[in-house]
Enzyme design. Structure first.
Site, mmCIF file in Angstrom:
data_model
loop_
_atom_site.group_PDB
_atom_site.id
_atom_site.type_symbol
_atom_site.label_atom_id
_atom_site.label_comp_id
_atom_site.label_asym_id
_atom_site.label_seq_id
_atom_site.Cartn_x
_atom_site.Cartn_y
_atom_site.Cartn_z
ATOM 1 N N THR A 81 0.868 -1.179 0.000
ATOM 2 C CA THR A 81 0.000 0.000 0.000
ATOM 3 C C THR A 81 0.903 1.227 0.000
ATOM 4 O O THR A 81 1.490 1.581 1.023
ATOM 5 C CB THR A 81 -0.914 0.014 1.235
ATOM 6 O OG1 THR A 81 -1.703 -1.172 1.245
ATOM 7 C CG2 THR A 81 -1.831 1.232 1.208
ATOM 8 N N LYS A 157 -6.644 1.314 -3.593
ATOM 9 C CA LYS A 157 -6.248 0.765 -2.296
ATOM 10 C C LYS A 157 -6.325 1.831 -1.196
ATOM 11 O O LYS A 157 -6.825 1.563 -0.098
ATOM 12 C CB LYS A 157 -4.831 0.194 -2.387
ATOM 13 C CG LYS A 157 -4.254 -0.297 -1.073
ATOM 14 C CD LYS A 157 -5.079 -1.410 -0.449
ATOM 15 C CE LYS A 157 -4.383 -1.948 0.801
ATOM 16 N NZ LYS A 157 -5.243 -2.857 1.564
#
Length: 279
Positions: A81, A157
Site C-alpha cells: 500500500t 487501495k
C-alpha cells in the site's frame, strides 16, 4: 502468501529483513537470500510486500536493491500500500532498466491471505498483467483491473483503506453509544452485521470492536496511520475535500502518540473511542 505460492508448485527465492521468518516455509521450496538484489538475480518475477513507500524505494533502488540484478523483461509485482506517486517513480526506473512494474495492492487481513481470499487490484501495462495473473491467481479470490496508469490500483487501495478506517470509527462510536446507554454492544453489532450492514467489514470488524478483541494483531495502528496519511496527502494533491479522512487521520495519530502503534488498528480506533467516552 509465500506458503500459497509454494503449494501451487513455485520455488521461491526469499528475502526478509528478519530472515528467520522464512524458517516456517518448506526448506526444499525456498532459497534464502541475504539481499533484495540476490533475490532478484535471474528471476522472471519478483513480488514485494513491504510496509511503506521509503522501504520499497530502498528495496528497489538501494545499493543492494532489486534493480541491481533484475533481468530485462522481468516483472516486479508490487503488492504494498503505497502512493501512486511512488508507483510512477518505480515504474519509470524499471522501464529504464528494461523490466516492468505492476501495481497489485491487496485487500484482506492475514487470515484472508492464508486462505487465498485476498482481493487484488492491478494497474500497469497489459503484458505485465498477463504474465502476473497465474501468480496472482495463487494468492487471491479475485483480480480487478484498474487500467494502464500504474498508479490506479494504488488510488483504489488508498480509497478502500480510508473506507475501512472510517467504518471502524463509525462502528466504535455507535457501539460505544449503545454501551453507554445500557445495551450489550456485541448484540448490537450482531444485529447490524446481519441486517442493514450485512457485509464482511461490519460483521468481522464489528465483532472485534464490540467485544474489544484486540489480539492477535492483524494490522498495526501505525500502518493504519500511514494509510491515513496517504489518503490525506492524495486528497490535498487532487483538491478533494475529505473531512472524515481528517477525523480518522487524527484518531490513528492519537493511537500512535499513545504508544499503541504496534497494536491492531481495531484497538487504535475502538479503544480510543471508548476512552473518549469514559469507558
Amino acid at each position: 502468501m509465500a506458503k500459497n505460492l509454494i503449494s501451487s508448485g513455485y520455488h521461491l527465492r526469499v528475502y526478509n529483513r528478519t530472515i528467520s521468518k522464512a524458517d516456517e516455509l518448506d526448506k526444499a521450496s525456498i532459497t534464502k537470500c541475504k539481499t533484495p538484489a540476490e533475490a532478484a538475480d535471474g528471476v522472471p518475477l519478483i513480488i514485494t510486500m513491504l510496509s511503506e513507500d521509503e522501504v520499497l524505494k530502498e528495496t528497489v533502488l538501494g545499493q543492494d536493491g532489486i534493480l541491481k540484478t533484475f533481468p530485462k523483461n522481468s516483472v516486479h509485482i508490487s503488492m504494498s500500500t503505497i502512493s501512486p506517486e511512488t508507483a510512477h517513480q518505480l515504474a519509470n526506473h524499471h522501464q529504464d532498466s528494461g523490466s516492468s512494474y505492476l501495481a497489485a495492492p491487496v485487500f484482506g487481513r492475514p487470515e484472508a491471505a492464508a486462505a487465498k481470499k485476498l482481493w487484488i487490484c492491478i494497474s500497469g501495462n497489459q503484458s505485465s498483467k498477463e504474465i502476473a495473473k497465474p501468480i496472482l491467481g495463487s494468492l487471491g479470490q479475485g483480480i480487478f483491473d484498474f487500467g494502464e496508469d500504474v498508479g490506479g490500483a494504488n488510488v483504489v487501495k488508498i480509497a478502500g483503506n480510508f473506507m475501512i478506517m472510517a467504518s471502524l470509527e463509525i462502528m466504535a462510536e455507535a457501539f460505544t453509544l449503545a454501551e453507554k446507554n445500557g445495551l450489550n454492544s456485541l448484540k448490537v453489532a450482531e444485529f447490524f452485521g446481519s441486517t442493514i450492514f450485512n457485509a464482511p467489514i461490519y460483521q468481522n470488524y464489528g465483532r472485534l470492536i464490540a467485544s474489544k478483541q484486540y489480539e492477535p494483531v492483524g494490522f498495526k495502528s501505525k500502518l493504519g496511520y500511514k494509510d491515513a496519511r496517504l489518503a490525506f496527502k492524495l486528497s490535498q494533491l487532487s483538491e478533494t475535500p475529505m473531512p472524515v479522512a481528517t477525523a480518522v487521520h487524527n484518531r490513528l495519530l492519537a493511537a500512535v502518540a499513545k504508544g499503541w502503534g504496534e497494536r491492531d488498528w481495531v484497538e487504535g480506533v475502538g479503544r480510543g473511542v471508548s476512552e473518549d467516552a469514559g469507558l
